[in-house]
Design a protein around this motif. Structure first.
Motif: not given
Length: 462
Positions: A371-397
């Motif tokens: 669970e922690e690994l999958l959540l870390a991957e999600q957090r990291a991928t979103r951050f990495a896209l943001g570093e490239q100037g990509r628009m992201t948003y997050q829905v958390t359940t």
């Protein structure tokens, strides 16, 4: 935005800033957003939007009672439920099945797998049809034919084939192996139900297929396999209230709609990638894709002005598509908005072994869980896209259960309608789909569609 524990949370902050939506652009368009919301509030208040009424209609014990009674009756008699439908007649039910049933529901012994096995006959692929039919005990199978009009060719052809086989193998009781879910008054399937004395469930006449998951189209198969339909509707009802909040910062549907329209119209971000990090939401992306594409992809506004509206939905699944699509998303054209769906709590977190019990190269897993690994991957991928100037948003359940899925479904529906209003298009019609159907009817020799066959043949001959 502060929320209660059960509520979905939304974070749109990474859609704003340099190279993204400027504060001045957002402020300039708030009046348009408020007008769209005022229209939504007026139309829901007047009862004009059928899908908006579904959580209240079926959330009440009386409204759901017929669906519950029907589900209980078929559970007592049948082992298998096969939904025959396509598009909005099946995607919602399959999405609920994938999200809320056991991962291997159909493979479990009956005492562990719930009331019934559930299958979907959607595409008119003859191999898929034959291979499912060959493994079913027809005497223990109910076929739920779902079509509002009854004329959908992919559904009709499979109904005809099943009907023929049942008449041959179960000549005395074949009718009782069908249940139609269709319009309450009109259409081919309603007429056929009267003629052949087949039981029915109703699709409200003011609810279109892609908005129908919270009526018997989705609720019946969900209830039949033990999904908590009341919790699903309760989550949707609470989200409906949030989506009428006049404060845009507290209204996730209005925020999302305005953000997507501005990203498209002003910044050229004309695709939306929905990327949940949970296998249970894999089919949600397909359901959302139909909702978004059919509702917003329009050539003309409601007043007839040519606009070519809409953004293209793309399905992705974390972490799988980190290894297939993310290279393009990171370094390819900056023409997308990324919707991440983060599930904070899995049913089985699954801890890794102790450090000394693992090969040295993998010891960084120690003290953590899948669970922690999958959540870390999600957090990291979103951050990495943001570093490239990509628009992201997050829905958390907080977790994936019926209540949360109900919220997620209704948010997506409300956001889609509001985006339609902002584009100026009708989010409830689908004129582009109908032309292809007419050409197909012509090729199959359906009476009244001869000219469409002739047009194809003429074009193919050059």
């Amino acid at each position: 935005m502060a929320t209660r524990t059960r509520e979905l949370q939304f974070d749109f902050a990474a859609c704003f800033g340099k190279g993204k939506i400027a504060a001045s652009l957002w402020k300039k368009n708030l009046s348009k957003a408020n007008a769209a919301l005022a229209r939504l509030a007026r139309e829901t208040g007047e009862g004009k939007l059928g899908f908006w009424k579904l959580p209240a209609t079926y959330g009440a014990t009386r409204g759901l009672s017929h669906v519950v009674a029907m589900a209980e009756a078929v559970r007592q008699r049948f082992d298998n439920l096969v939904v025959i439908g396509i598009g909005g007649s099946s995607l919602g039910g399959r999405m609920l099945f994938n999200a809320l049933a056991h991962r291997y529901h159909n493979e479990l012994p009956r005492e562990f797998g719930g009331p019934m096995r559930l299958y979907f006959l959607e595409n008119n692929d003859p191999d898929s049809y034959a291979e499912l039919m060959d493994r079913l005990d027809l005497s223990r199978t109910l076929f739920n034919v779902v079509s509002k009009s009854g004329s959908t060719a992919e559904t009709a052809c499979q109904y005809v084939l099943v009907r023929d086989r049942l008449q041959r193998e179960l000549p005395d009781g074949w009718r009782s192996h069908f249940l139609f879910t269709t319009d309450p008054k009109a259409g081919l399937l309603r007429d056929l139900a009267h003629e052949e004395r087949i039981e029915t469930l109703e699709i409200p006449s003011d609810v279109g297929g892609r908005y129908s998951v919270l009526c018997p189209v989705g609720l019946f198969p969900a209830q039949a396999i033990g999904i908590d339909a009341k919790a699903l509707l309760a989550g949707a009802a609470r989200m409906a209230k949030r989506c009428l909040d006049p404060a845009i910062d507290a209204n996730p549907a209005l925020q999302g709609a305005l953000m997507h329209v501005l990203a498209d119209r002003e910044l050229g971000r004309n695709m939306v990638v929905s990327m949940p990090y949970a296998d249970r939401l894999r089919d949600w992306t397909e359901w959302f894709g139909q909702l978004w594409a059919e509702s917003l992809g329009k050539e003309k506004t409601a007043s007839g002005e040519t606009v070519r509206a809409g953004t293209t939905p793309i399905k992705a699944l974390g972490a799988i598509d980190q290894h297939s699509q993310v290279q393009l998303y990171m370094e390819g054209p900056n023409d997308k908005v990324f919707m991440f769906i983060r599930n904070e709590r899995f049913e089985h977190p699954t801890s890794f072994p102790k450090k000394g019990d693992m090969p040295k190269a993998f010891q960084y897993f120690a003290g953590h869980s899948m669970e922690e690994l999958l959540l870390a991957e999600q957090r990291a991928t979103r951050f990495a896209l943001g570093e490239q100037g990509r628009m992201t948003y997050q829905v958390t359940t907080p977790r994936i259960d019926a209540d949360a899925v109900g919220q997620l479904v209704f948010w997506a529906e409300a956001m889609t309608v509001l985006a339609g209003y902002l584009y100026g298009v009708d989010p409830f019609d689908q004129p582009g789909v109908e032309l292809g159907k007419k050409f197909a009817y012509g090729l199959m020799g359906r009476a009244g569609y001869e000219e469409y066959r002739q047009r194809i043949e003429k074009a193919e001959k050059g």
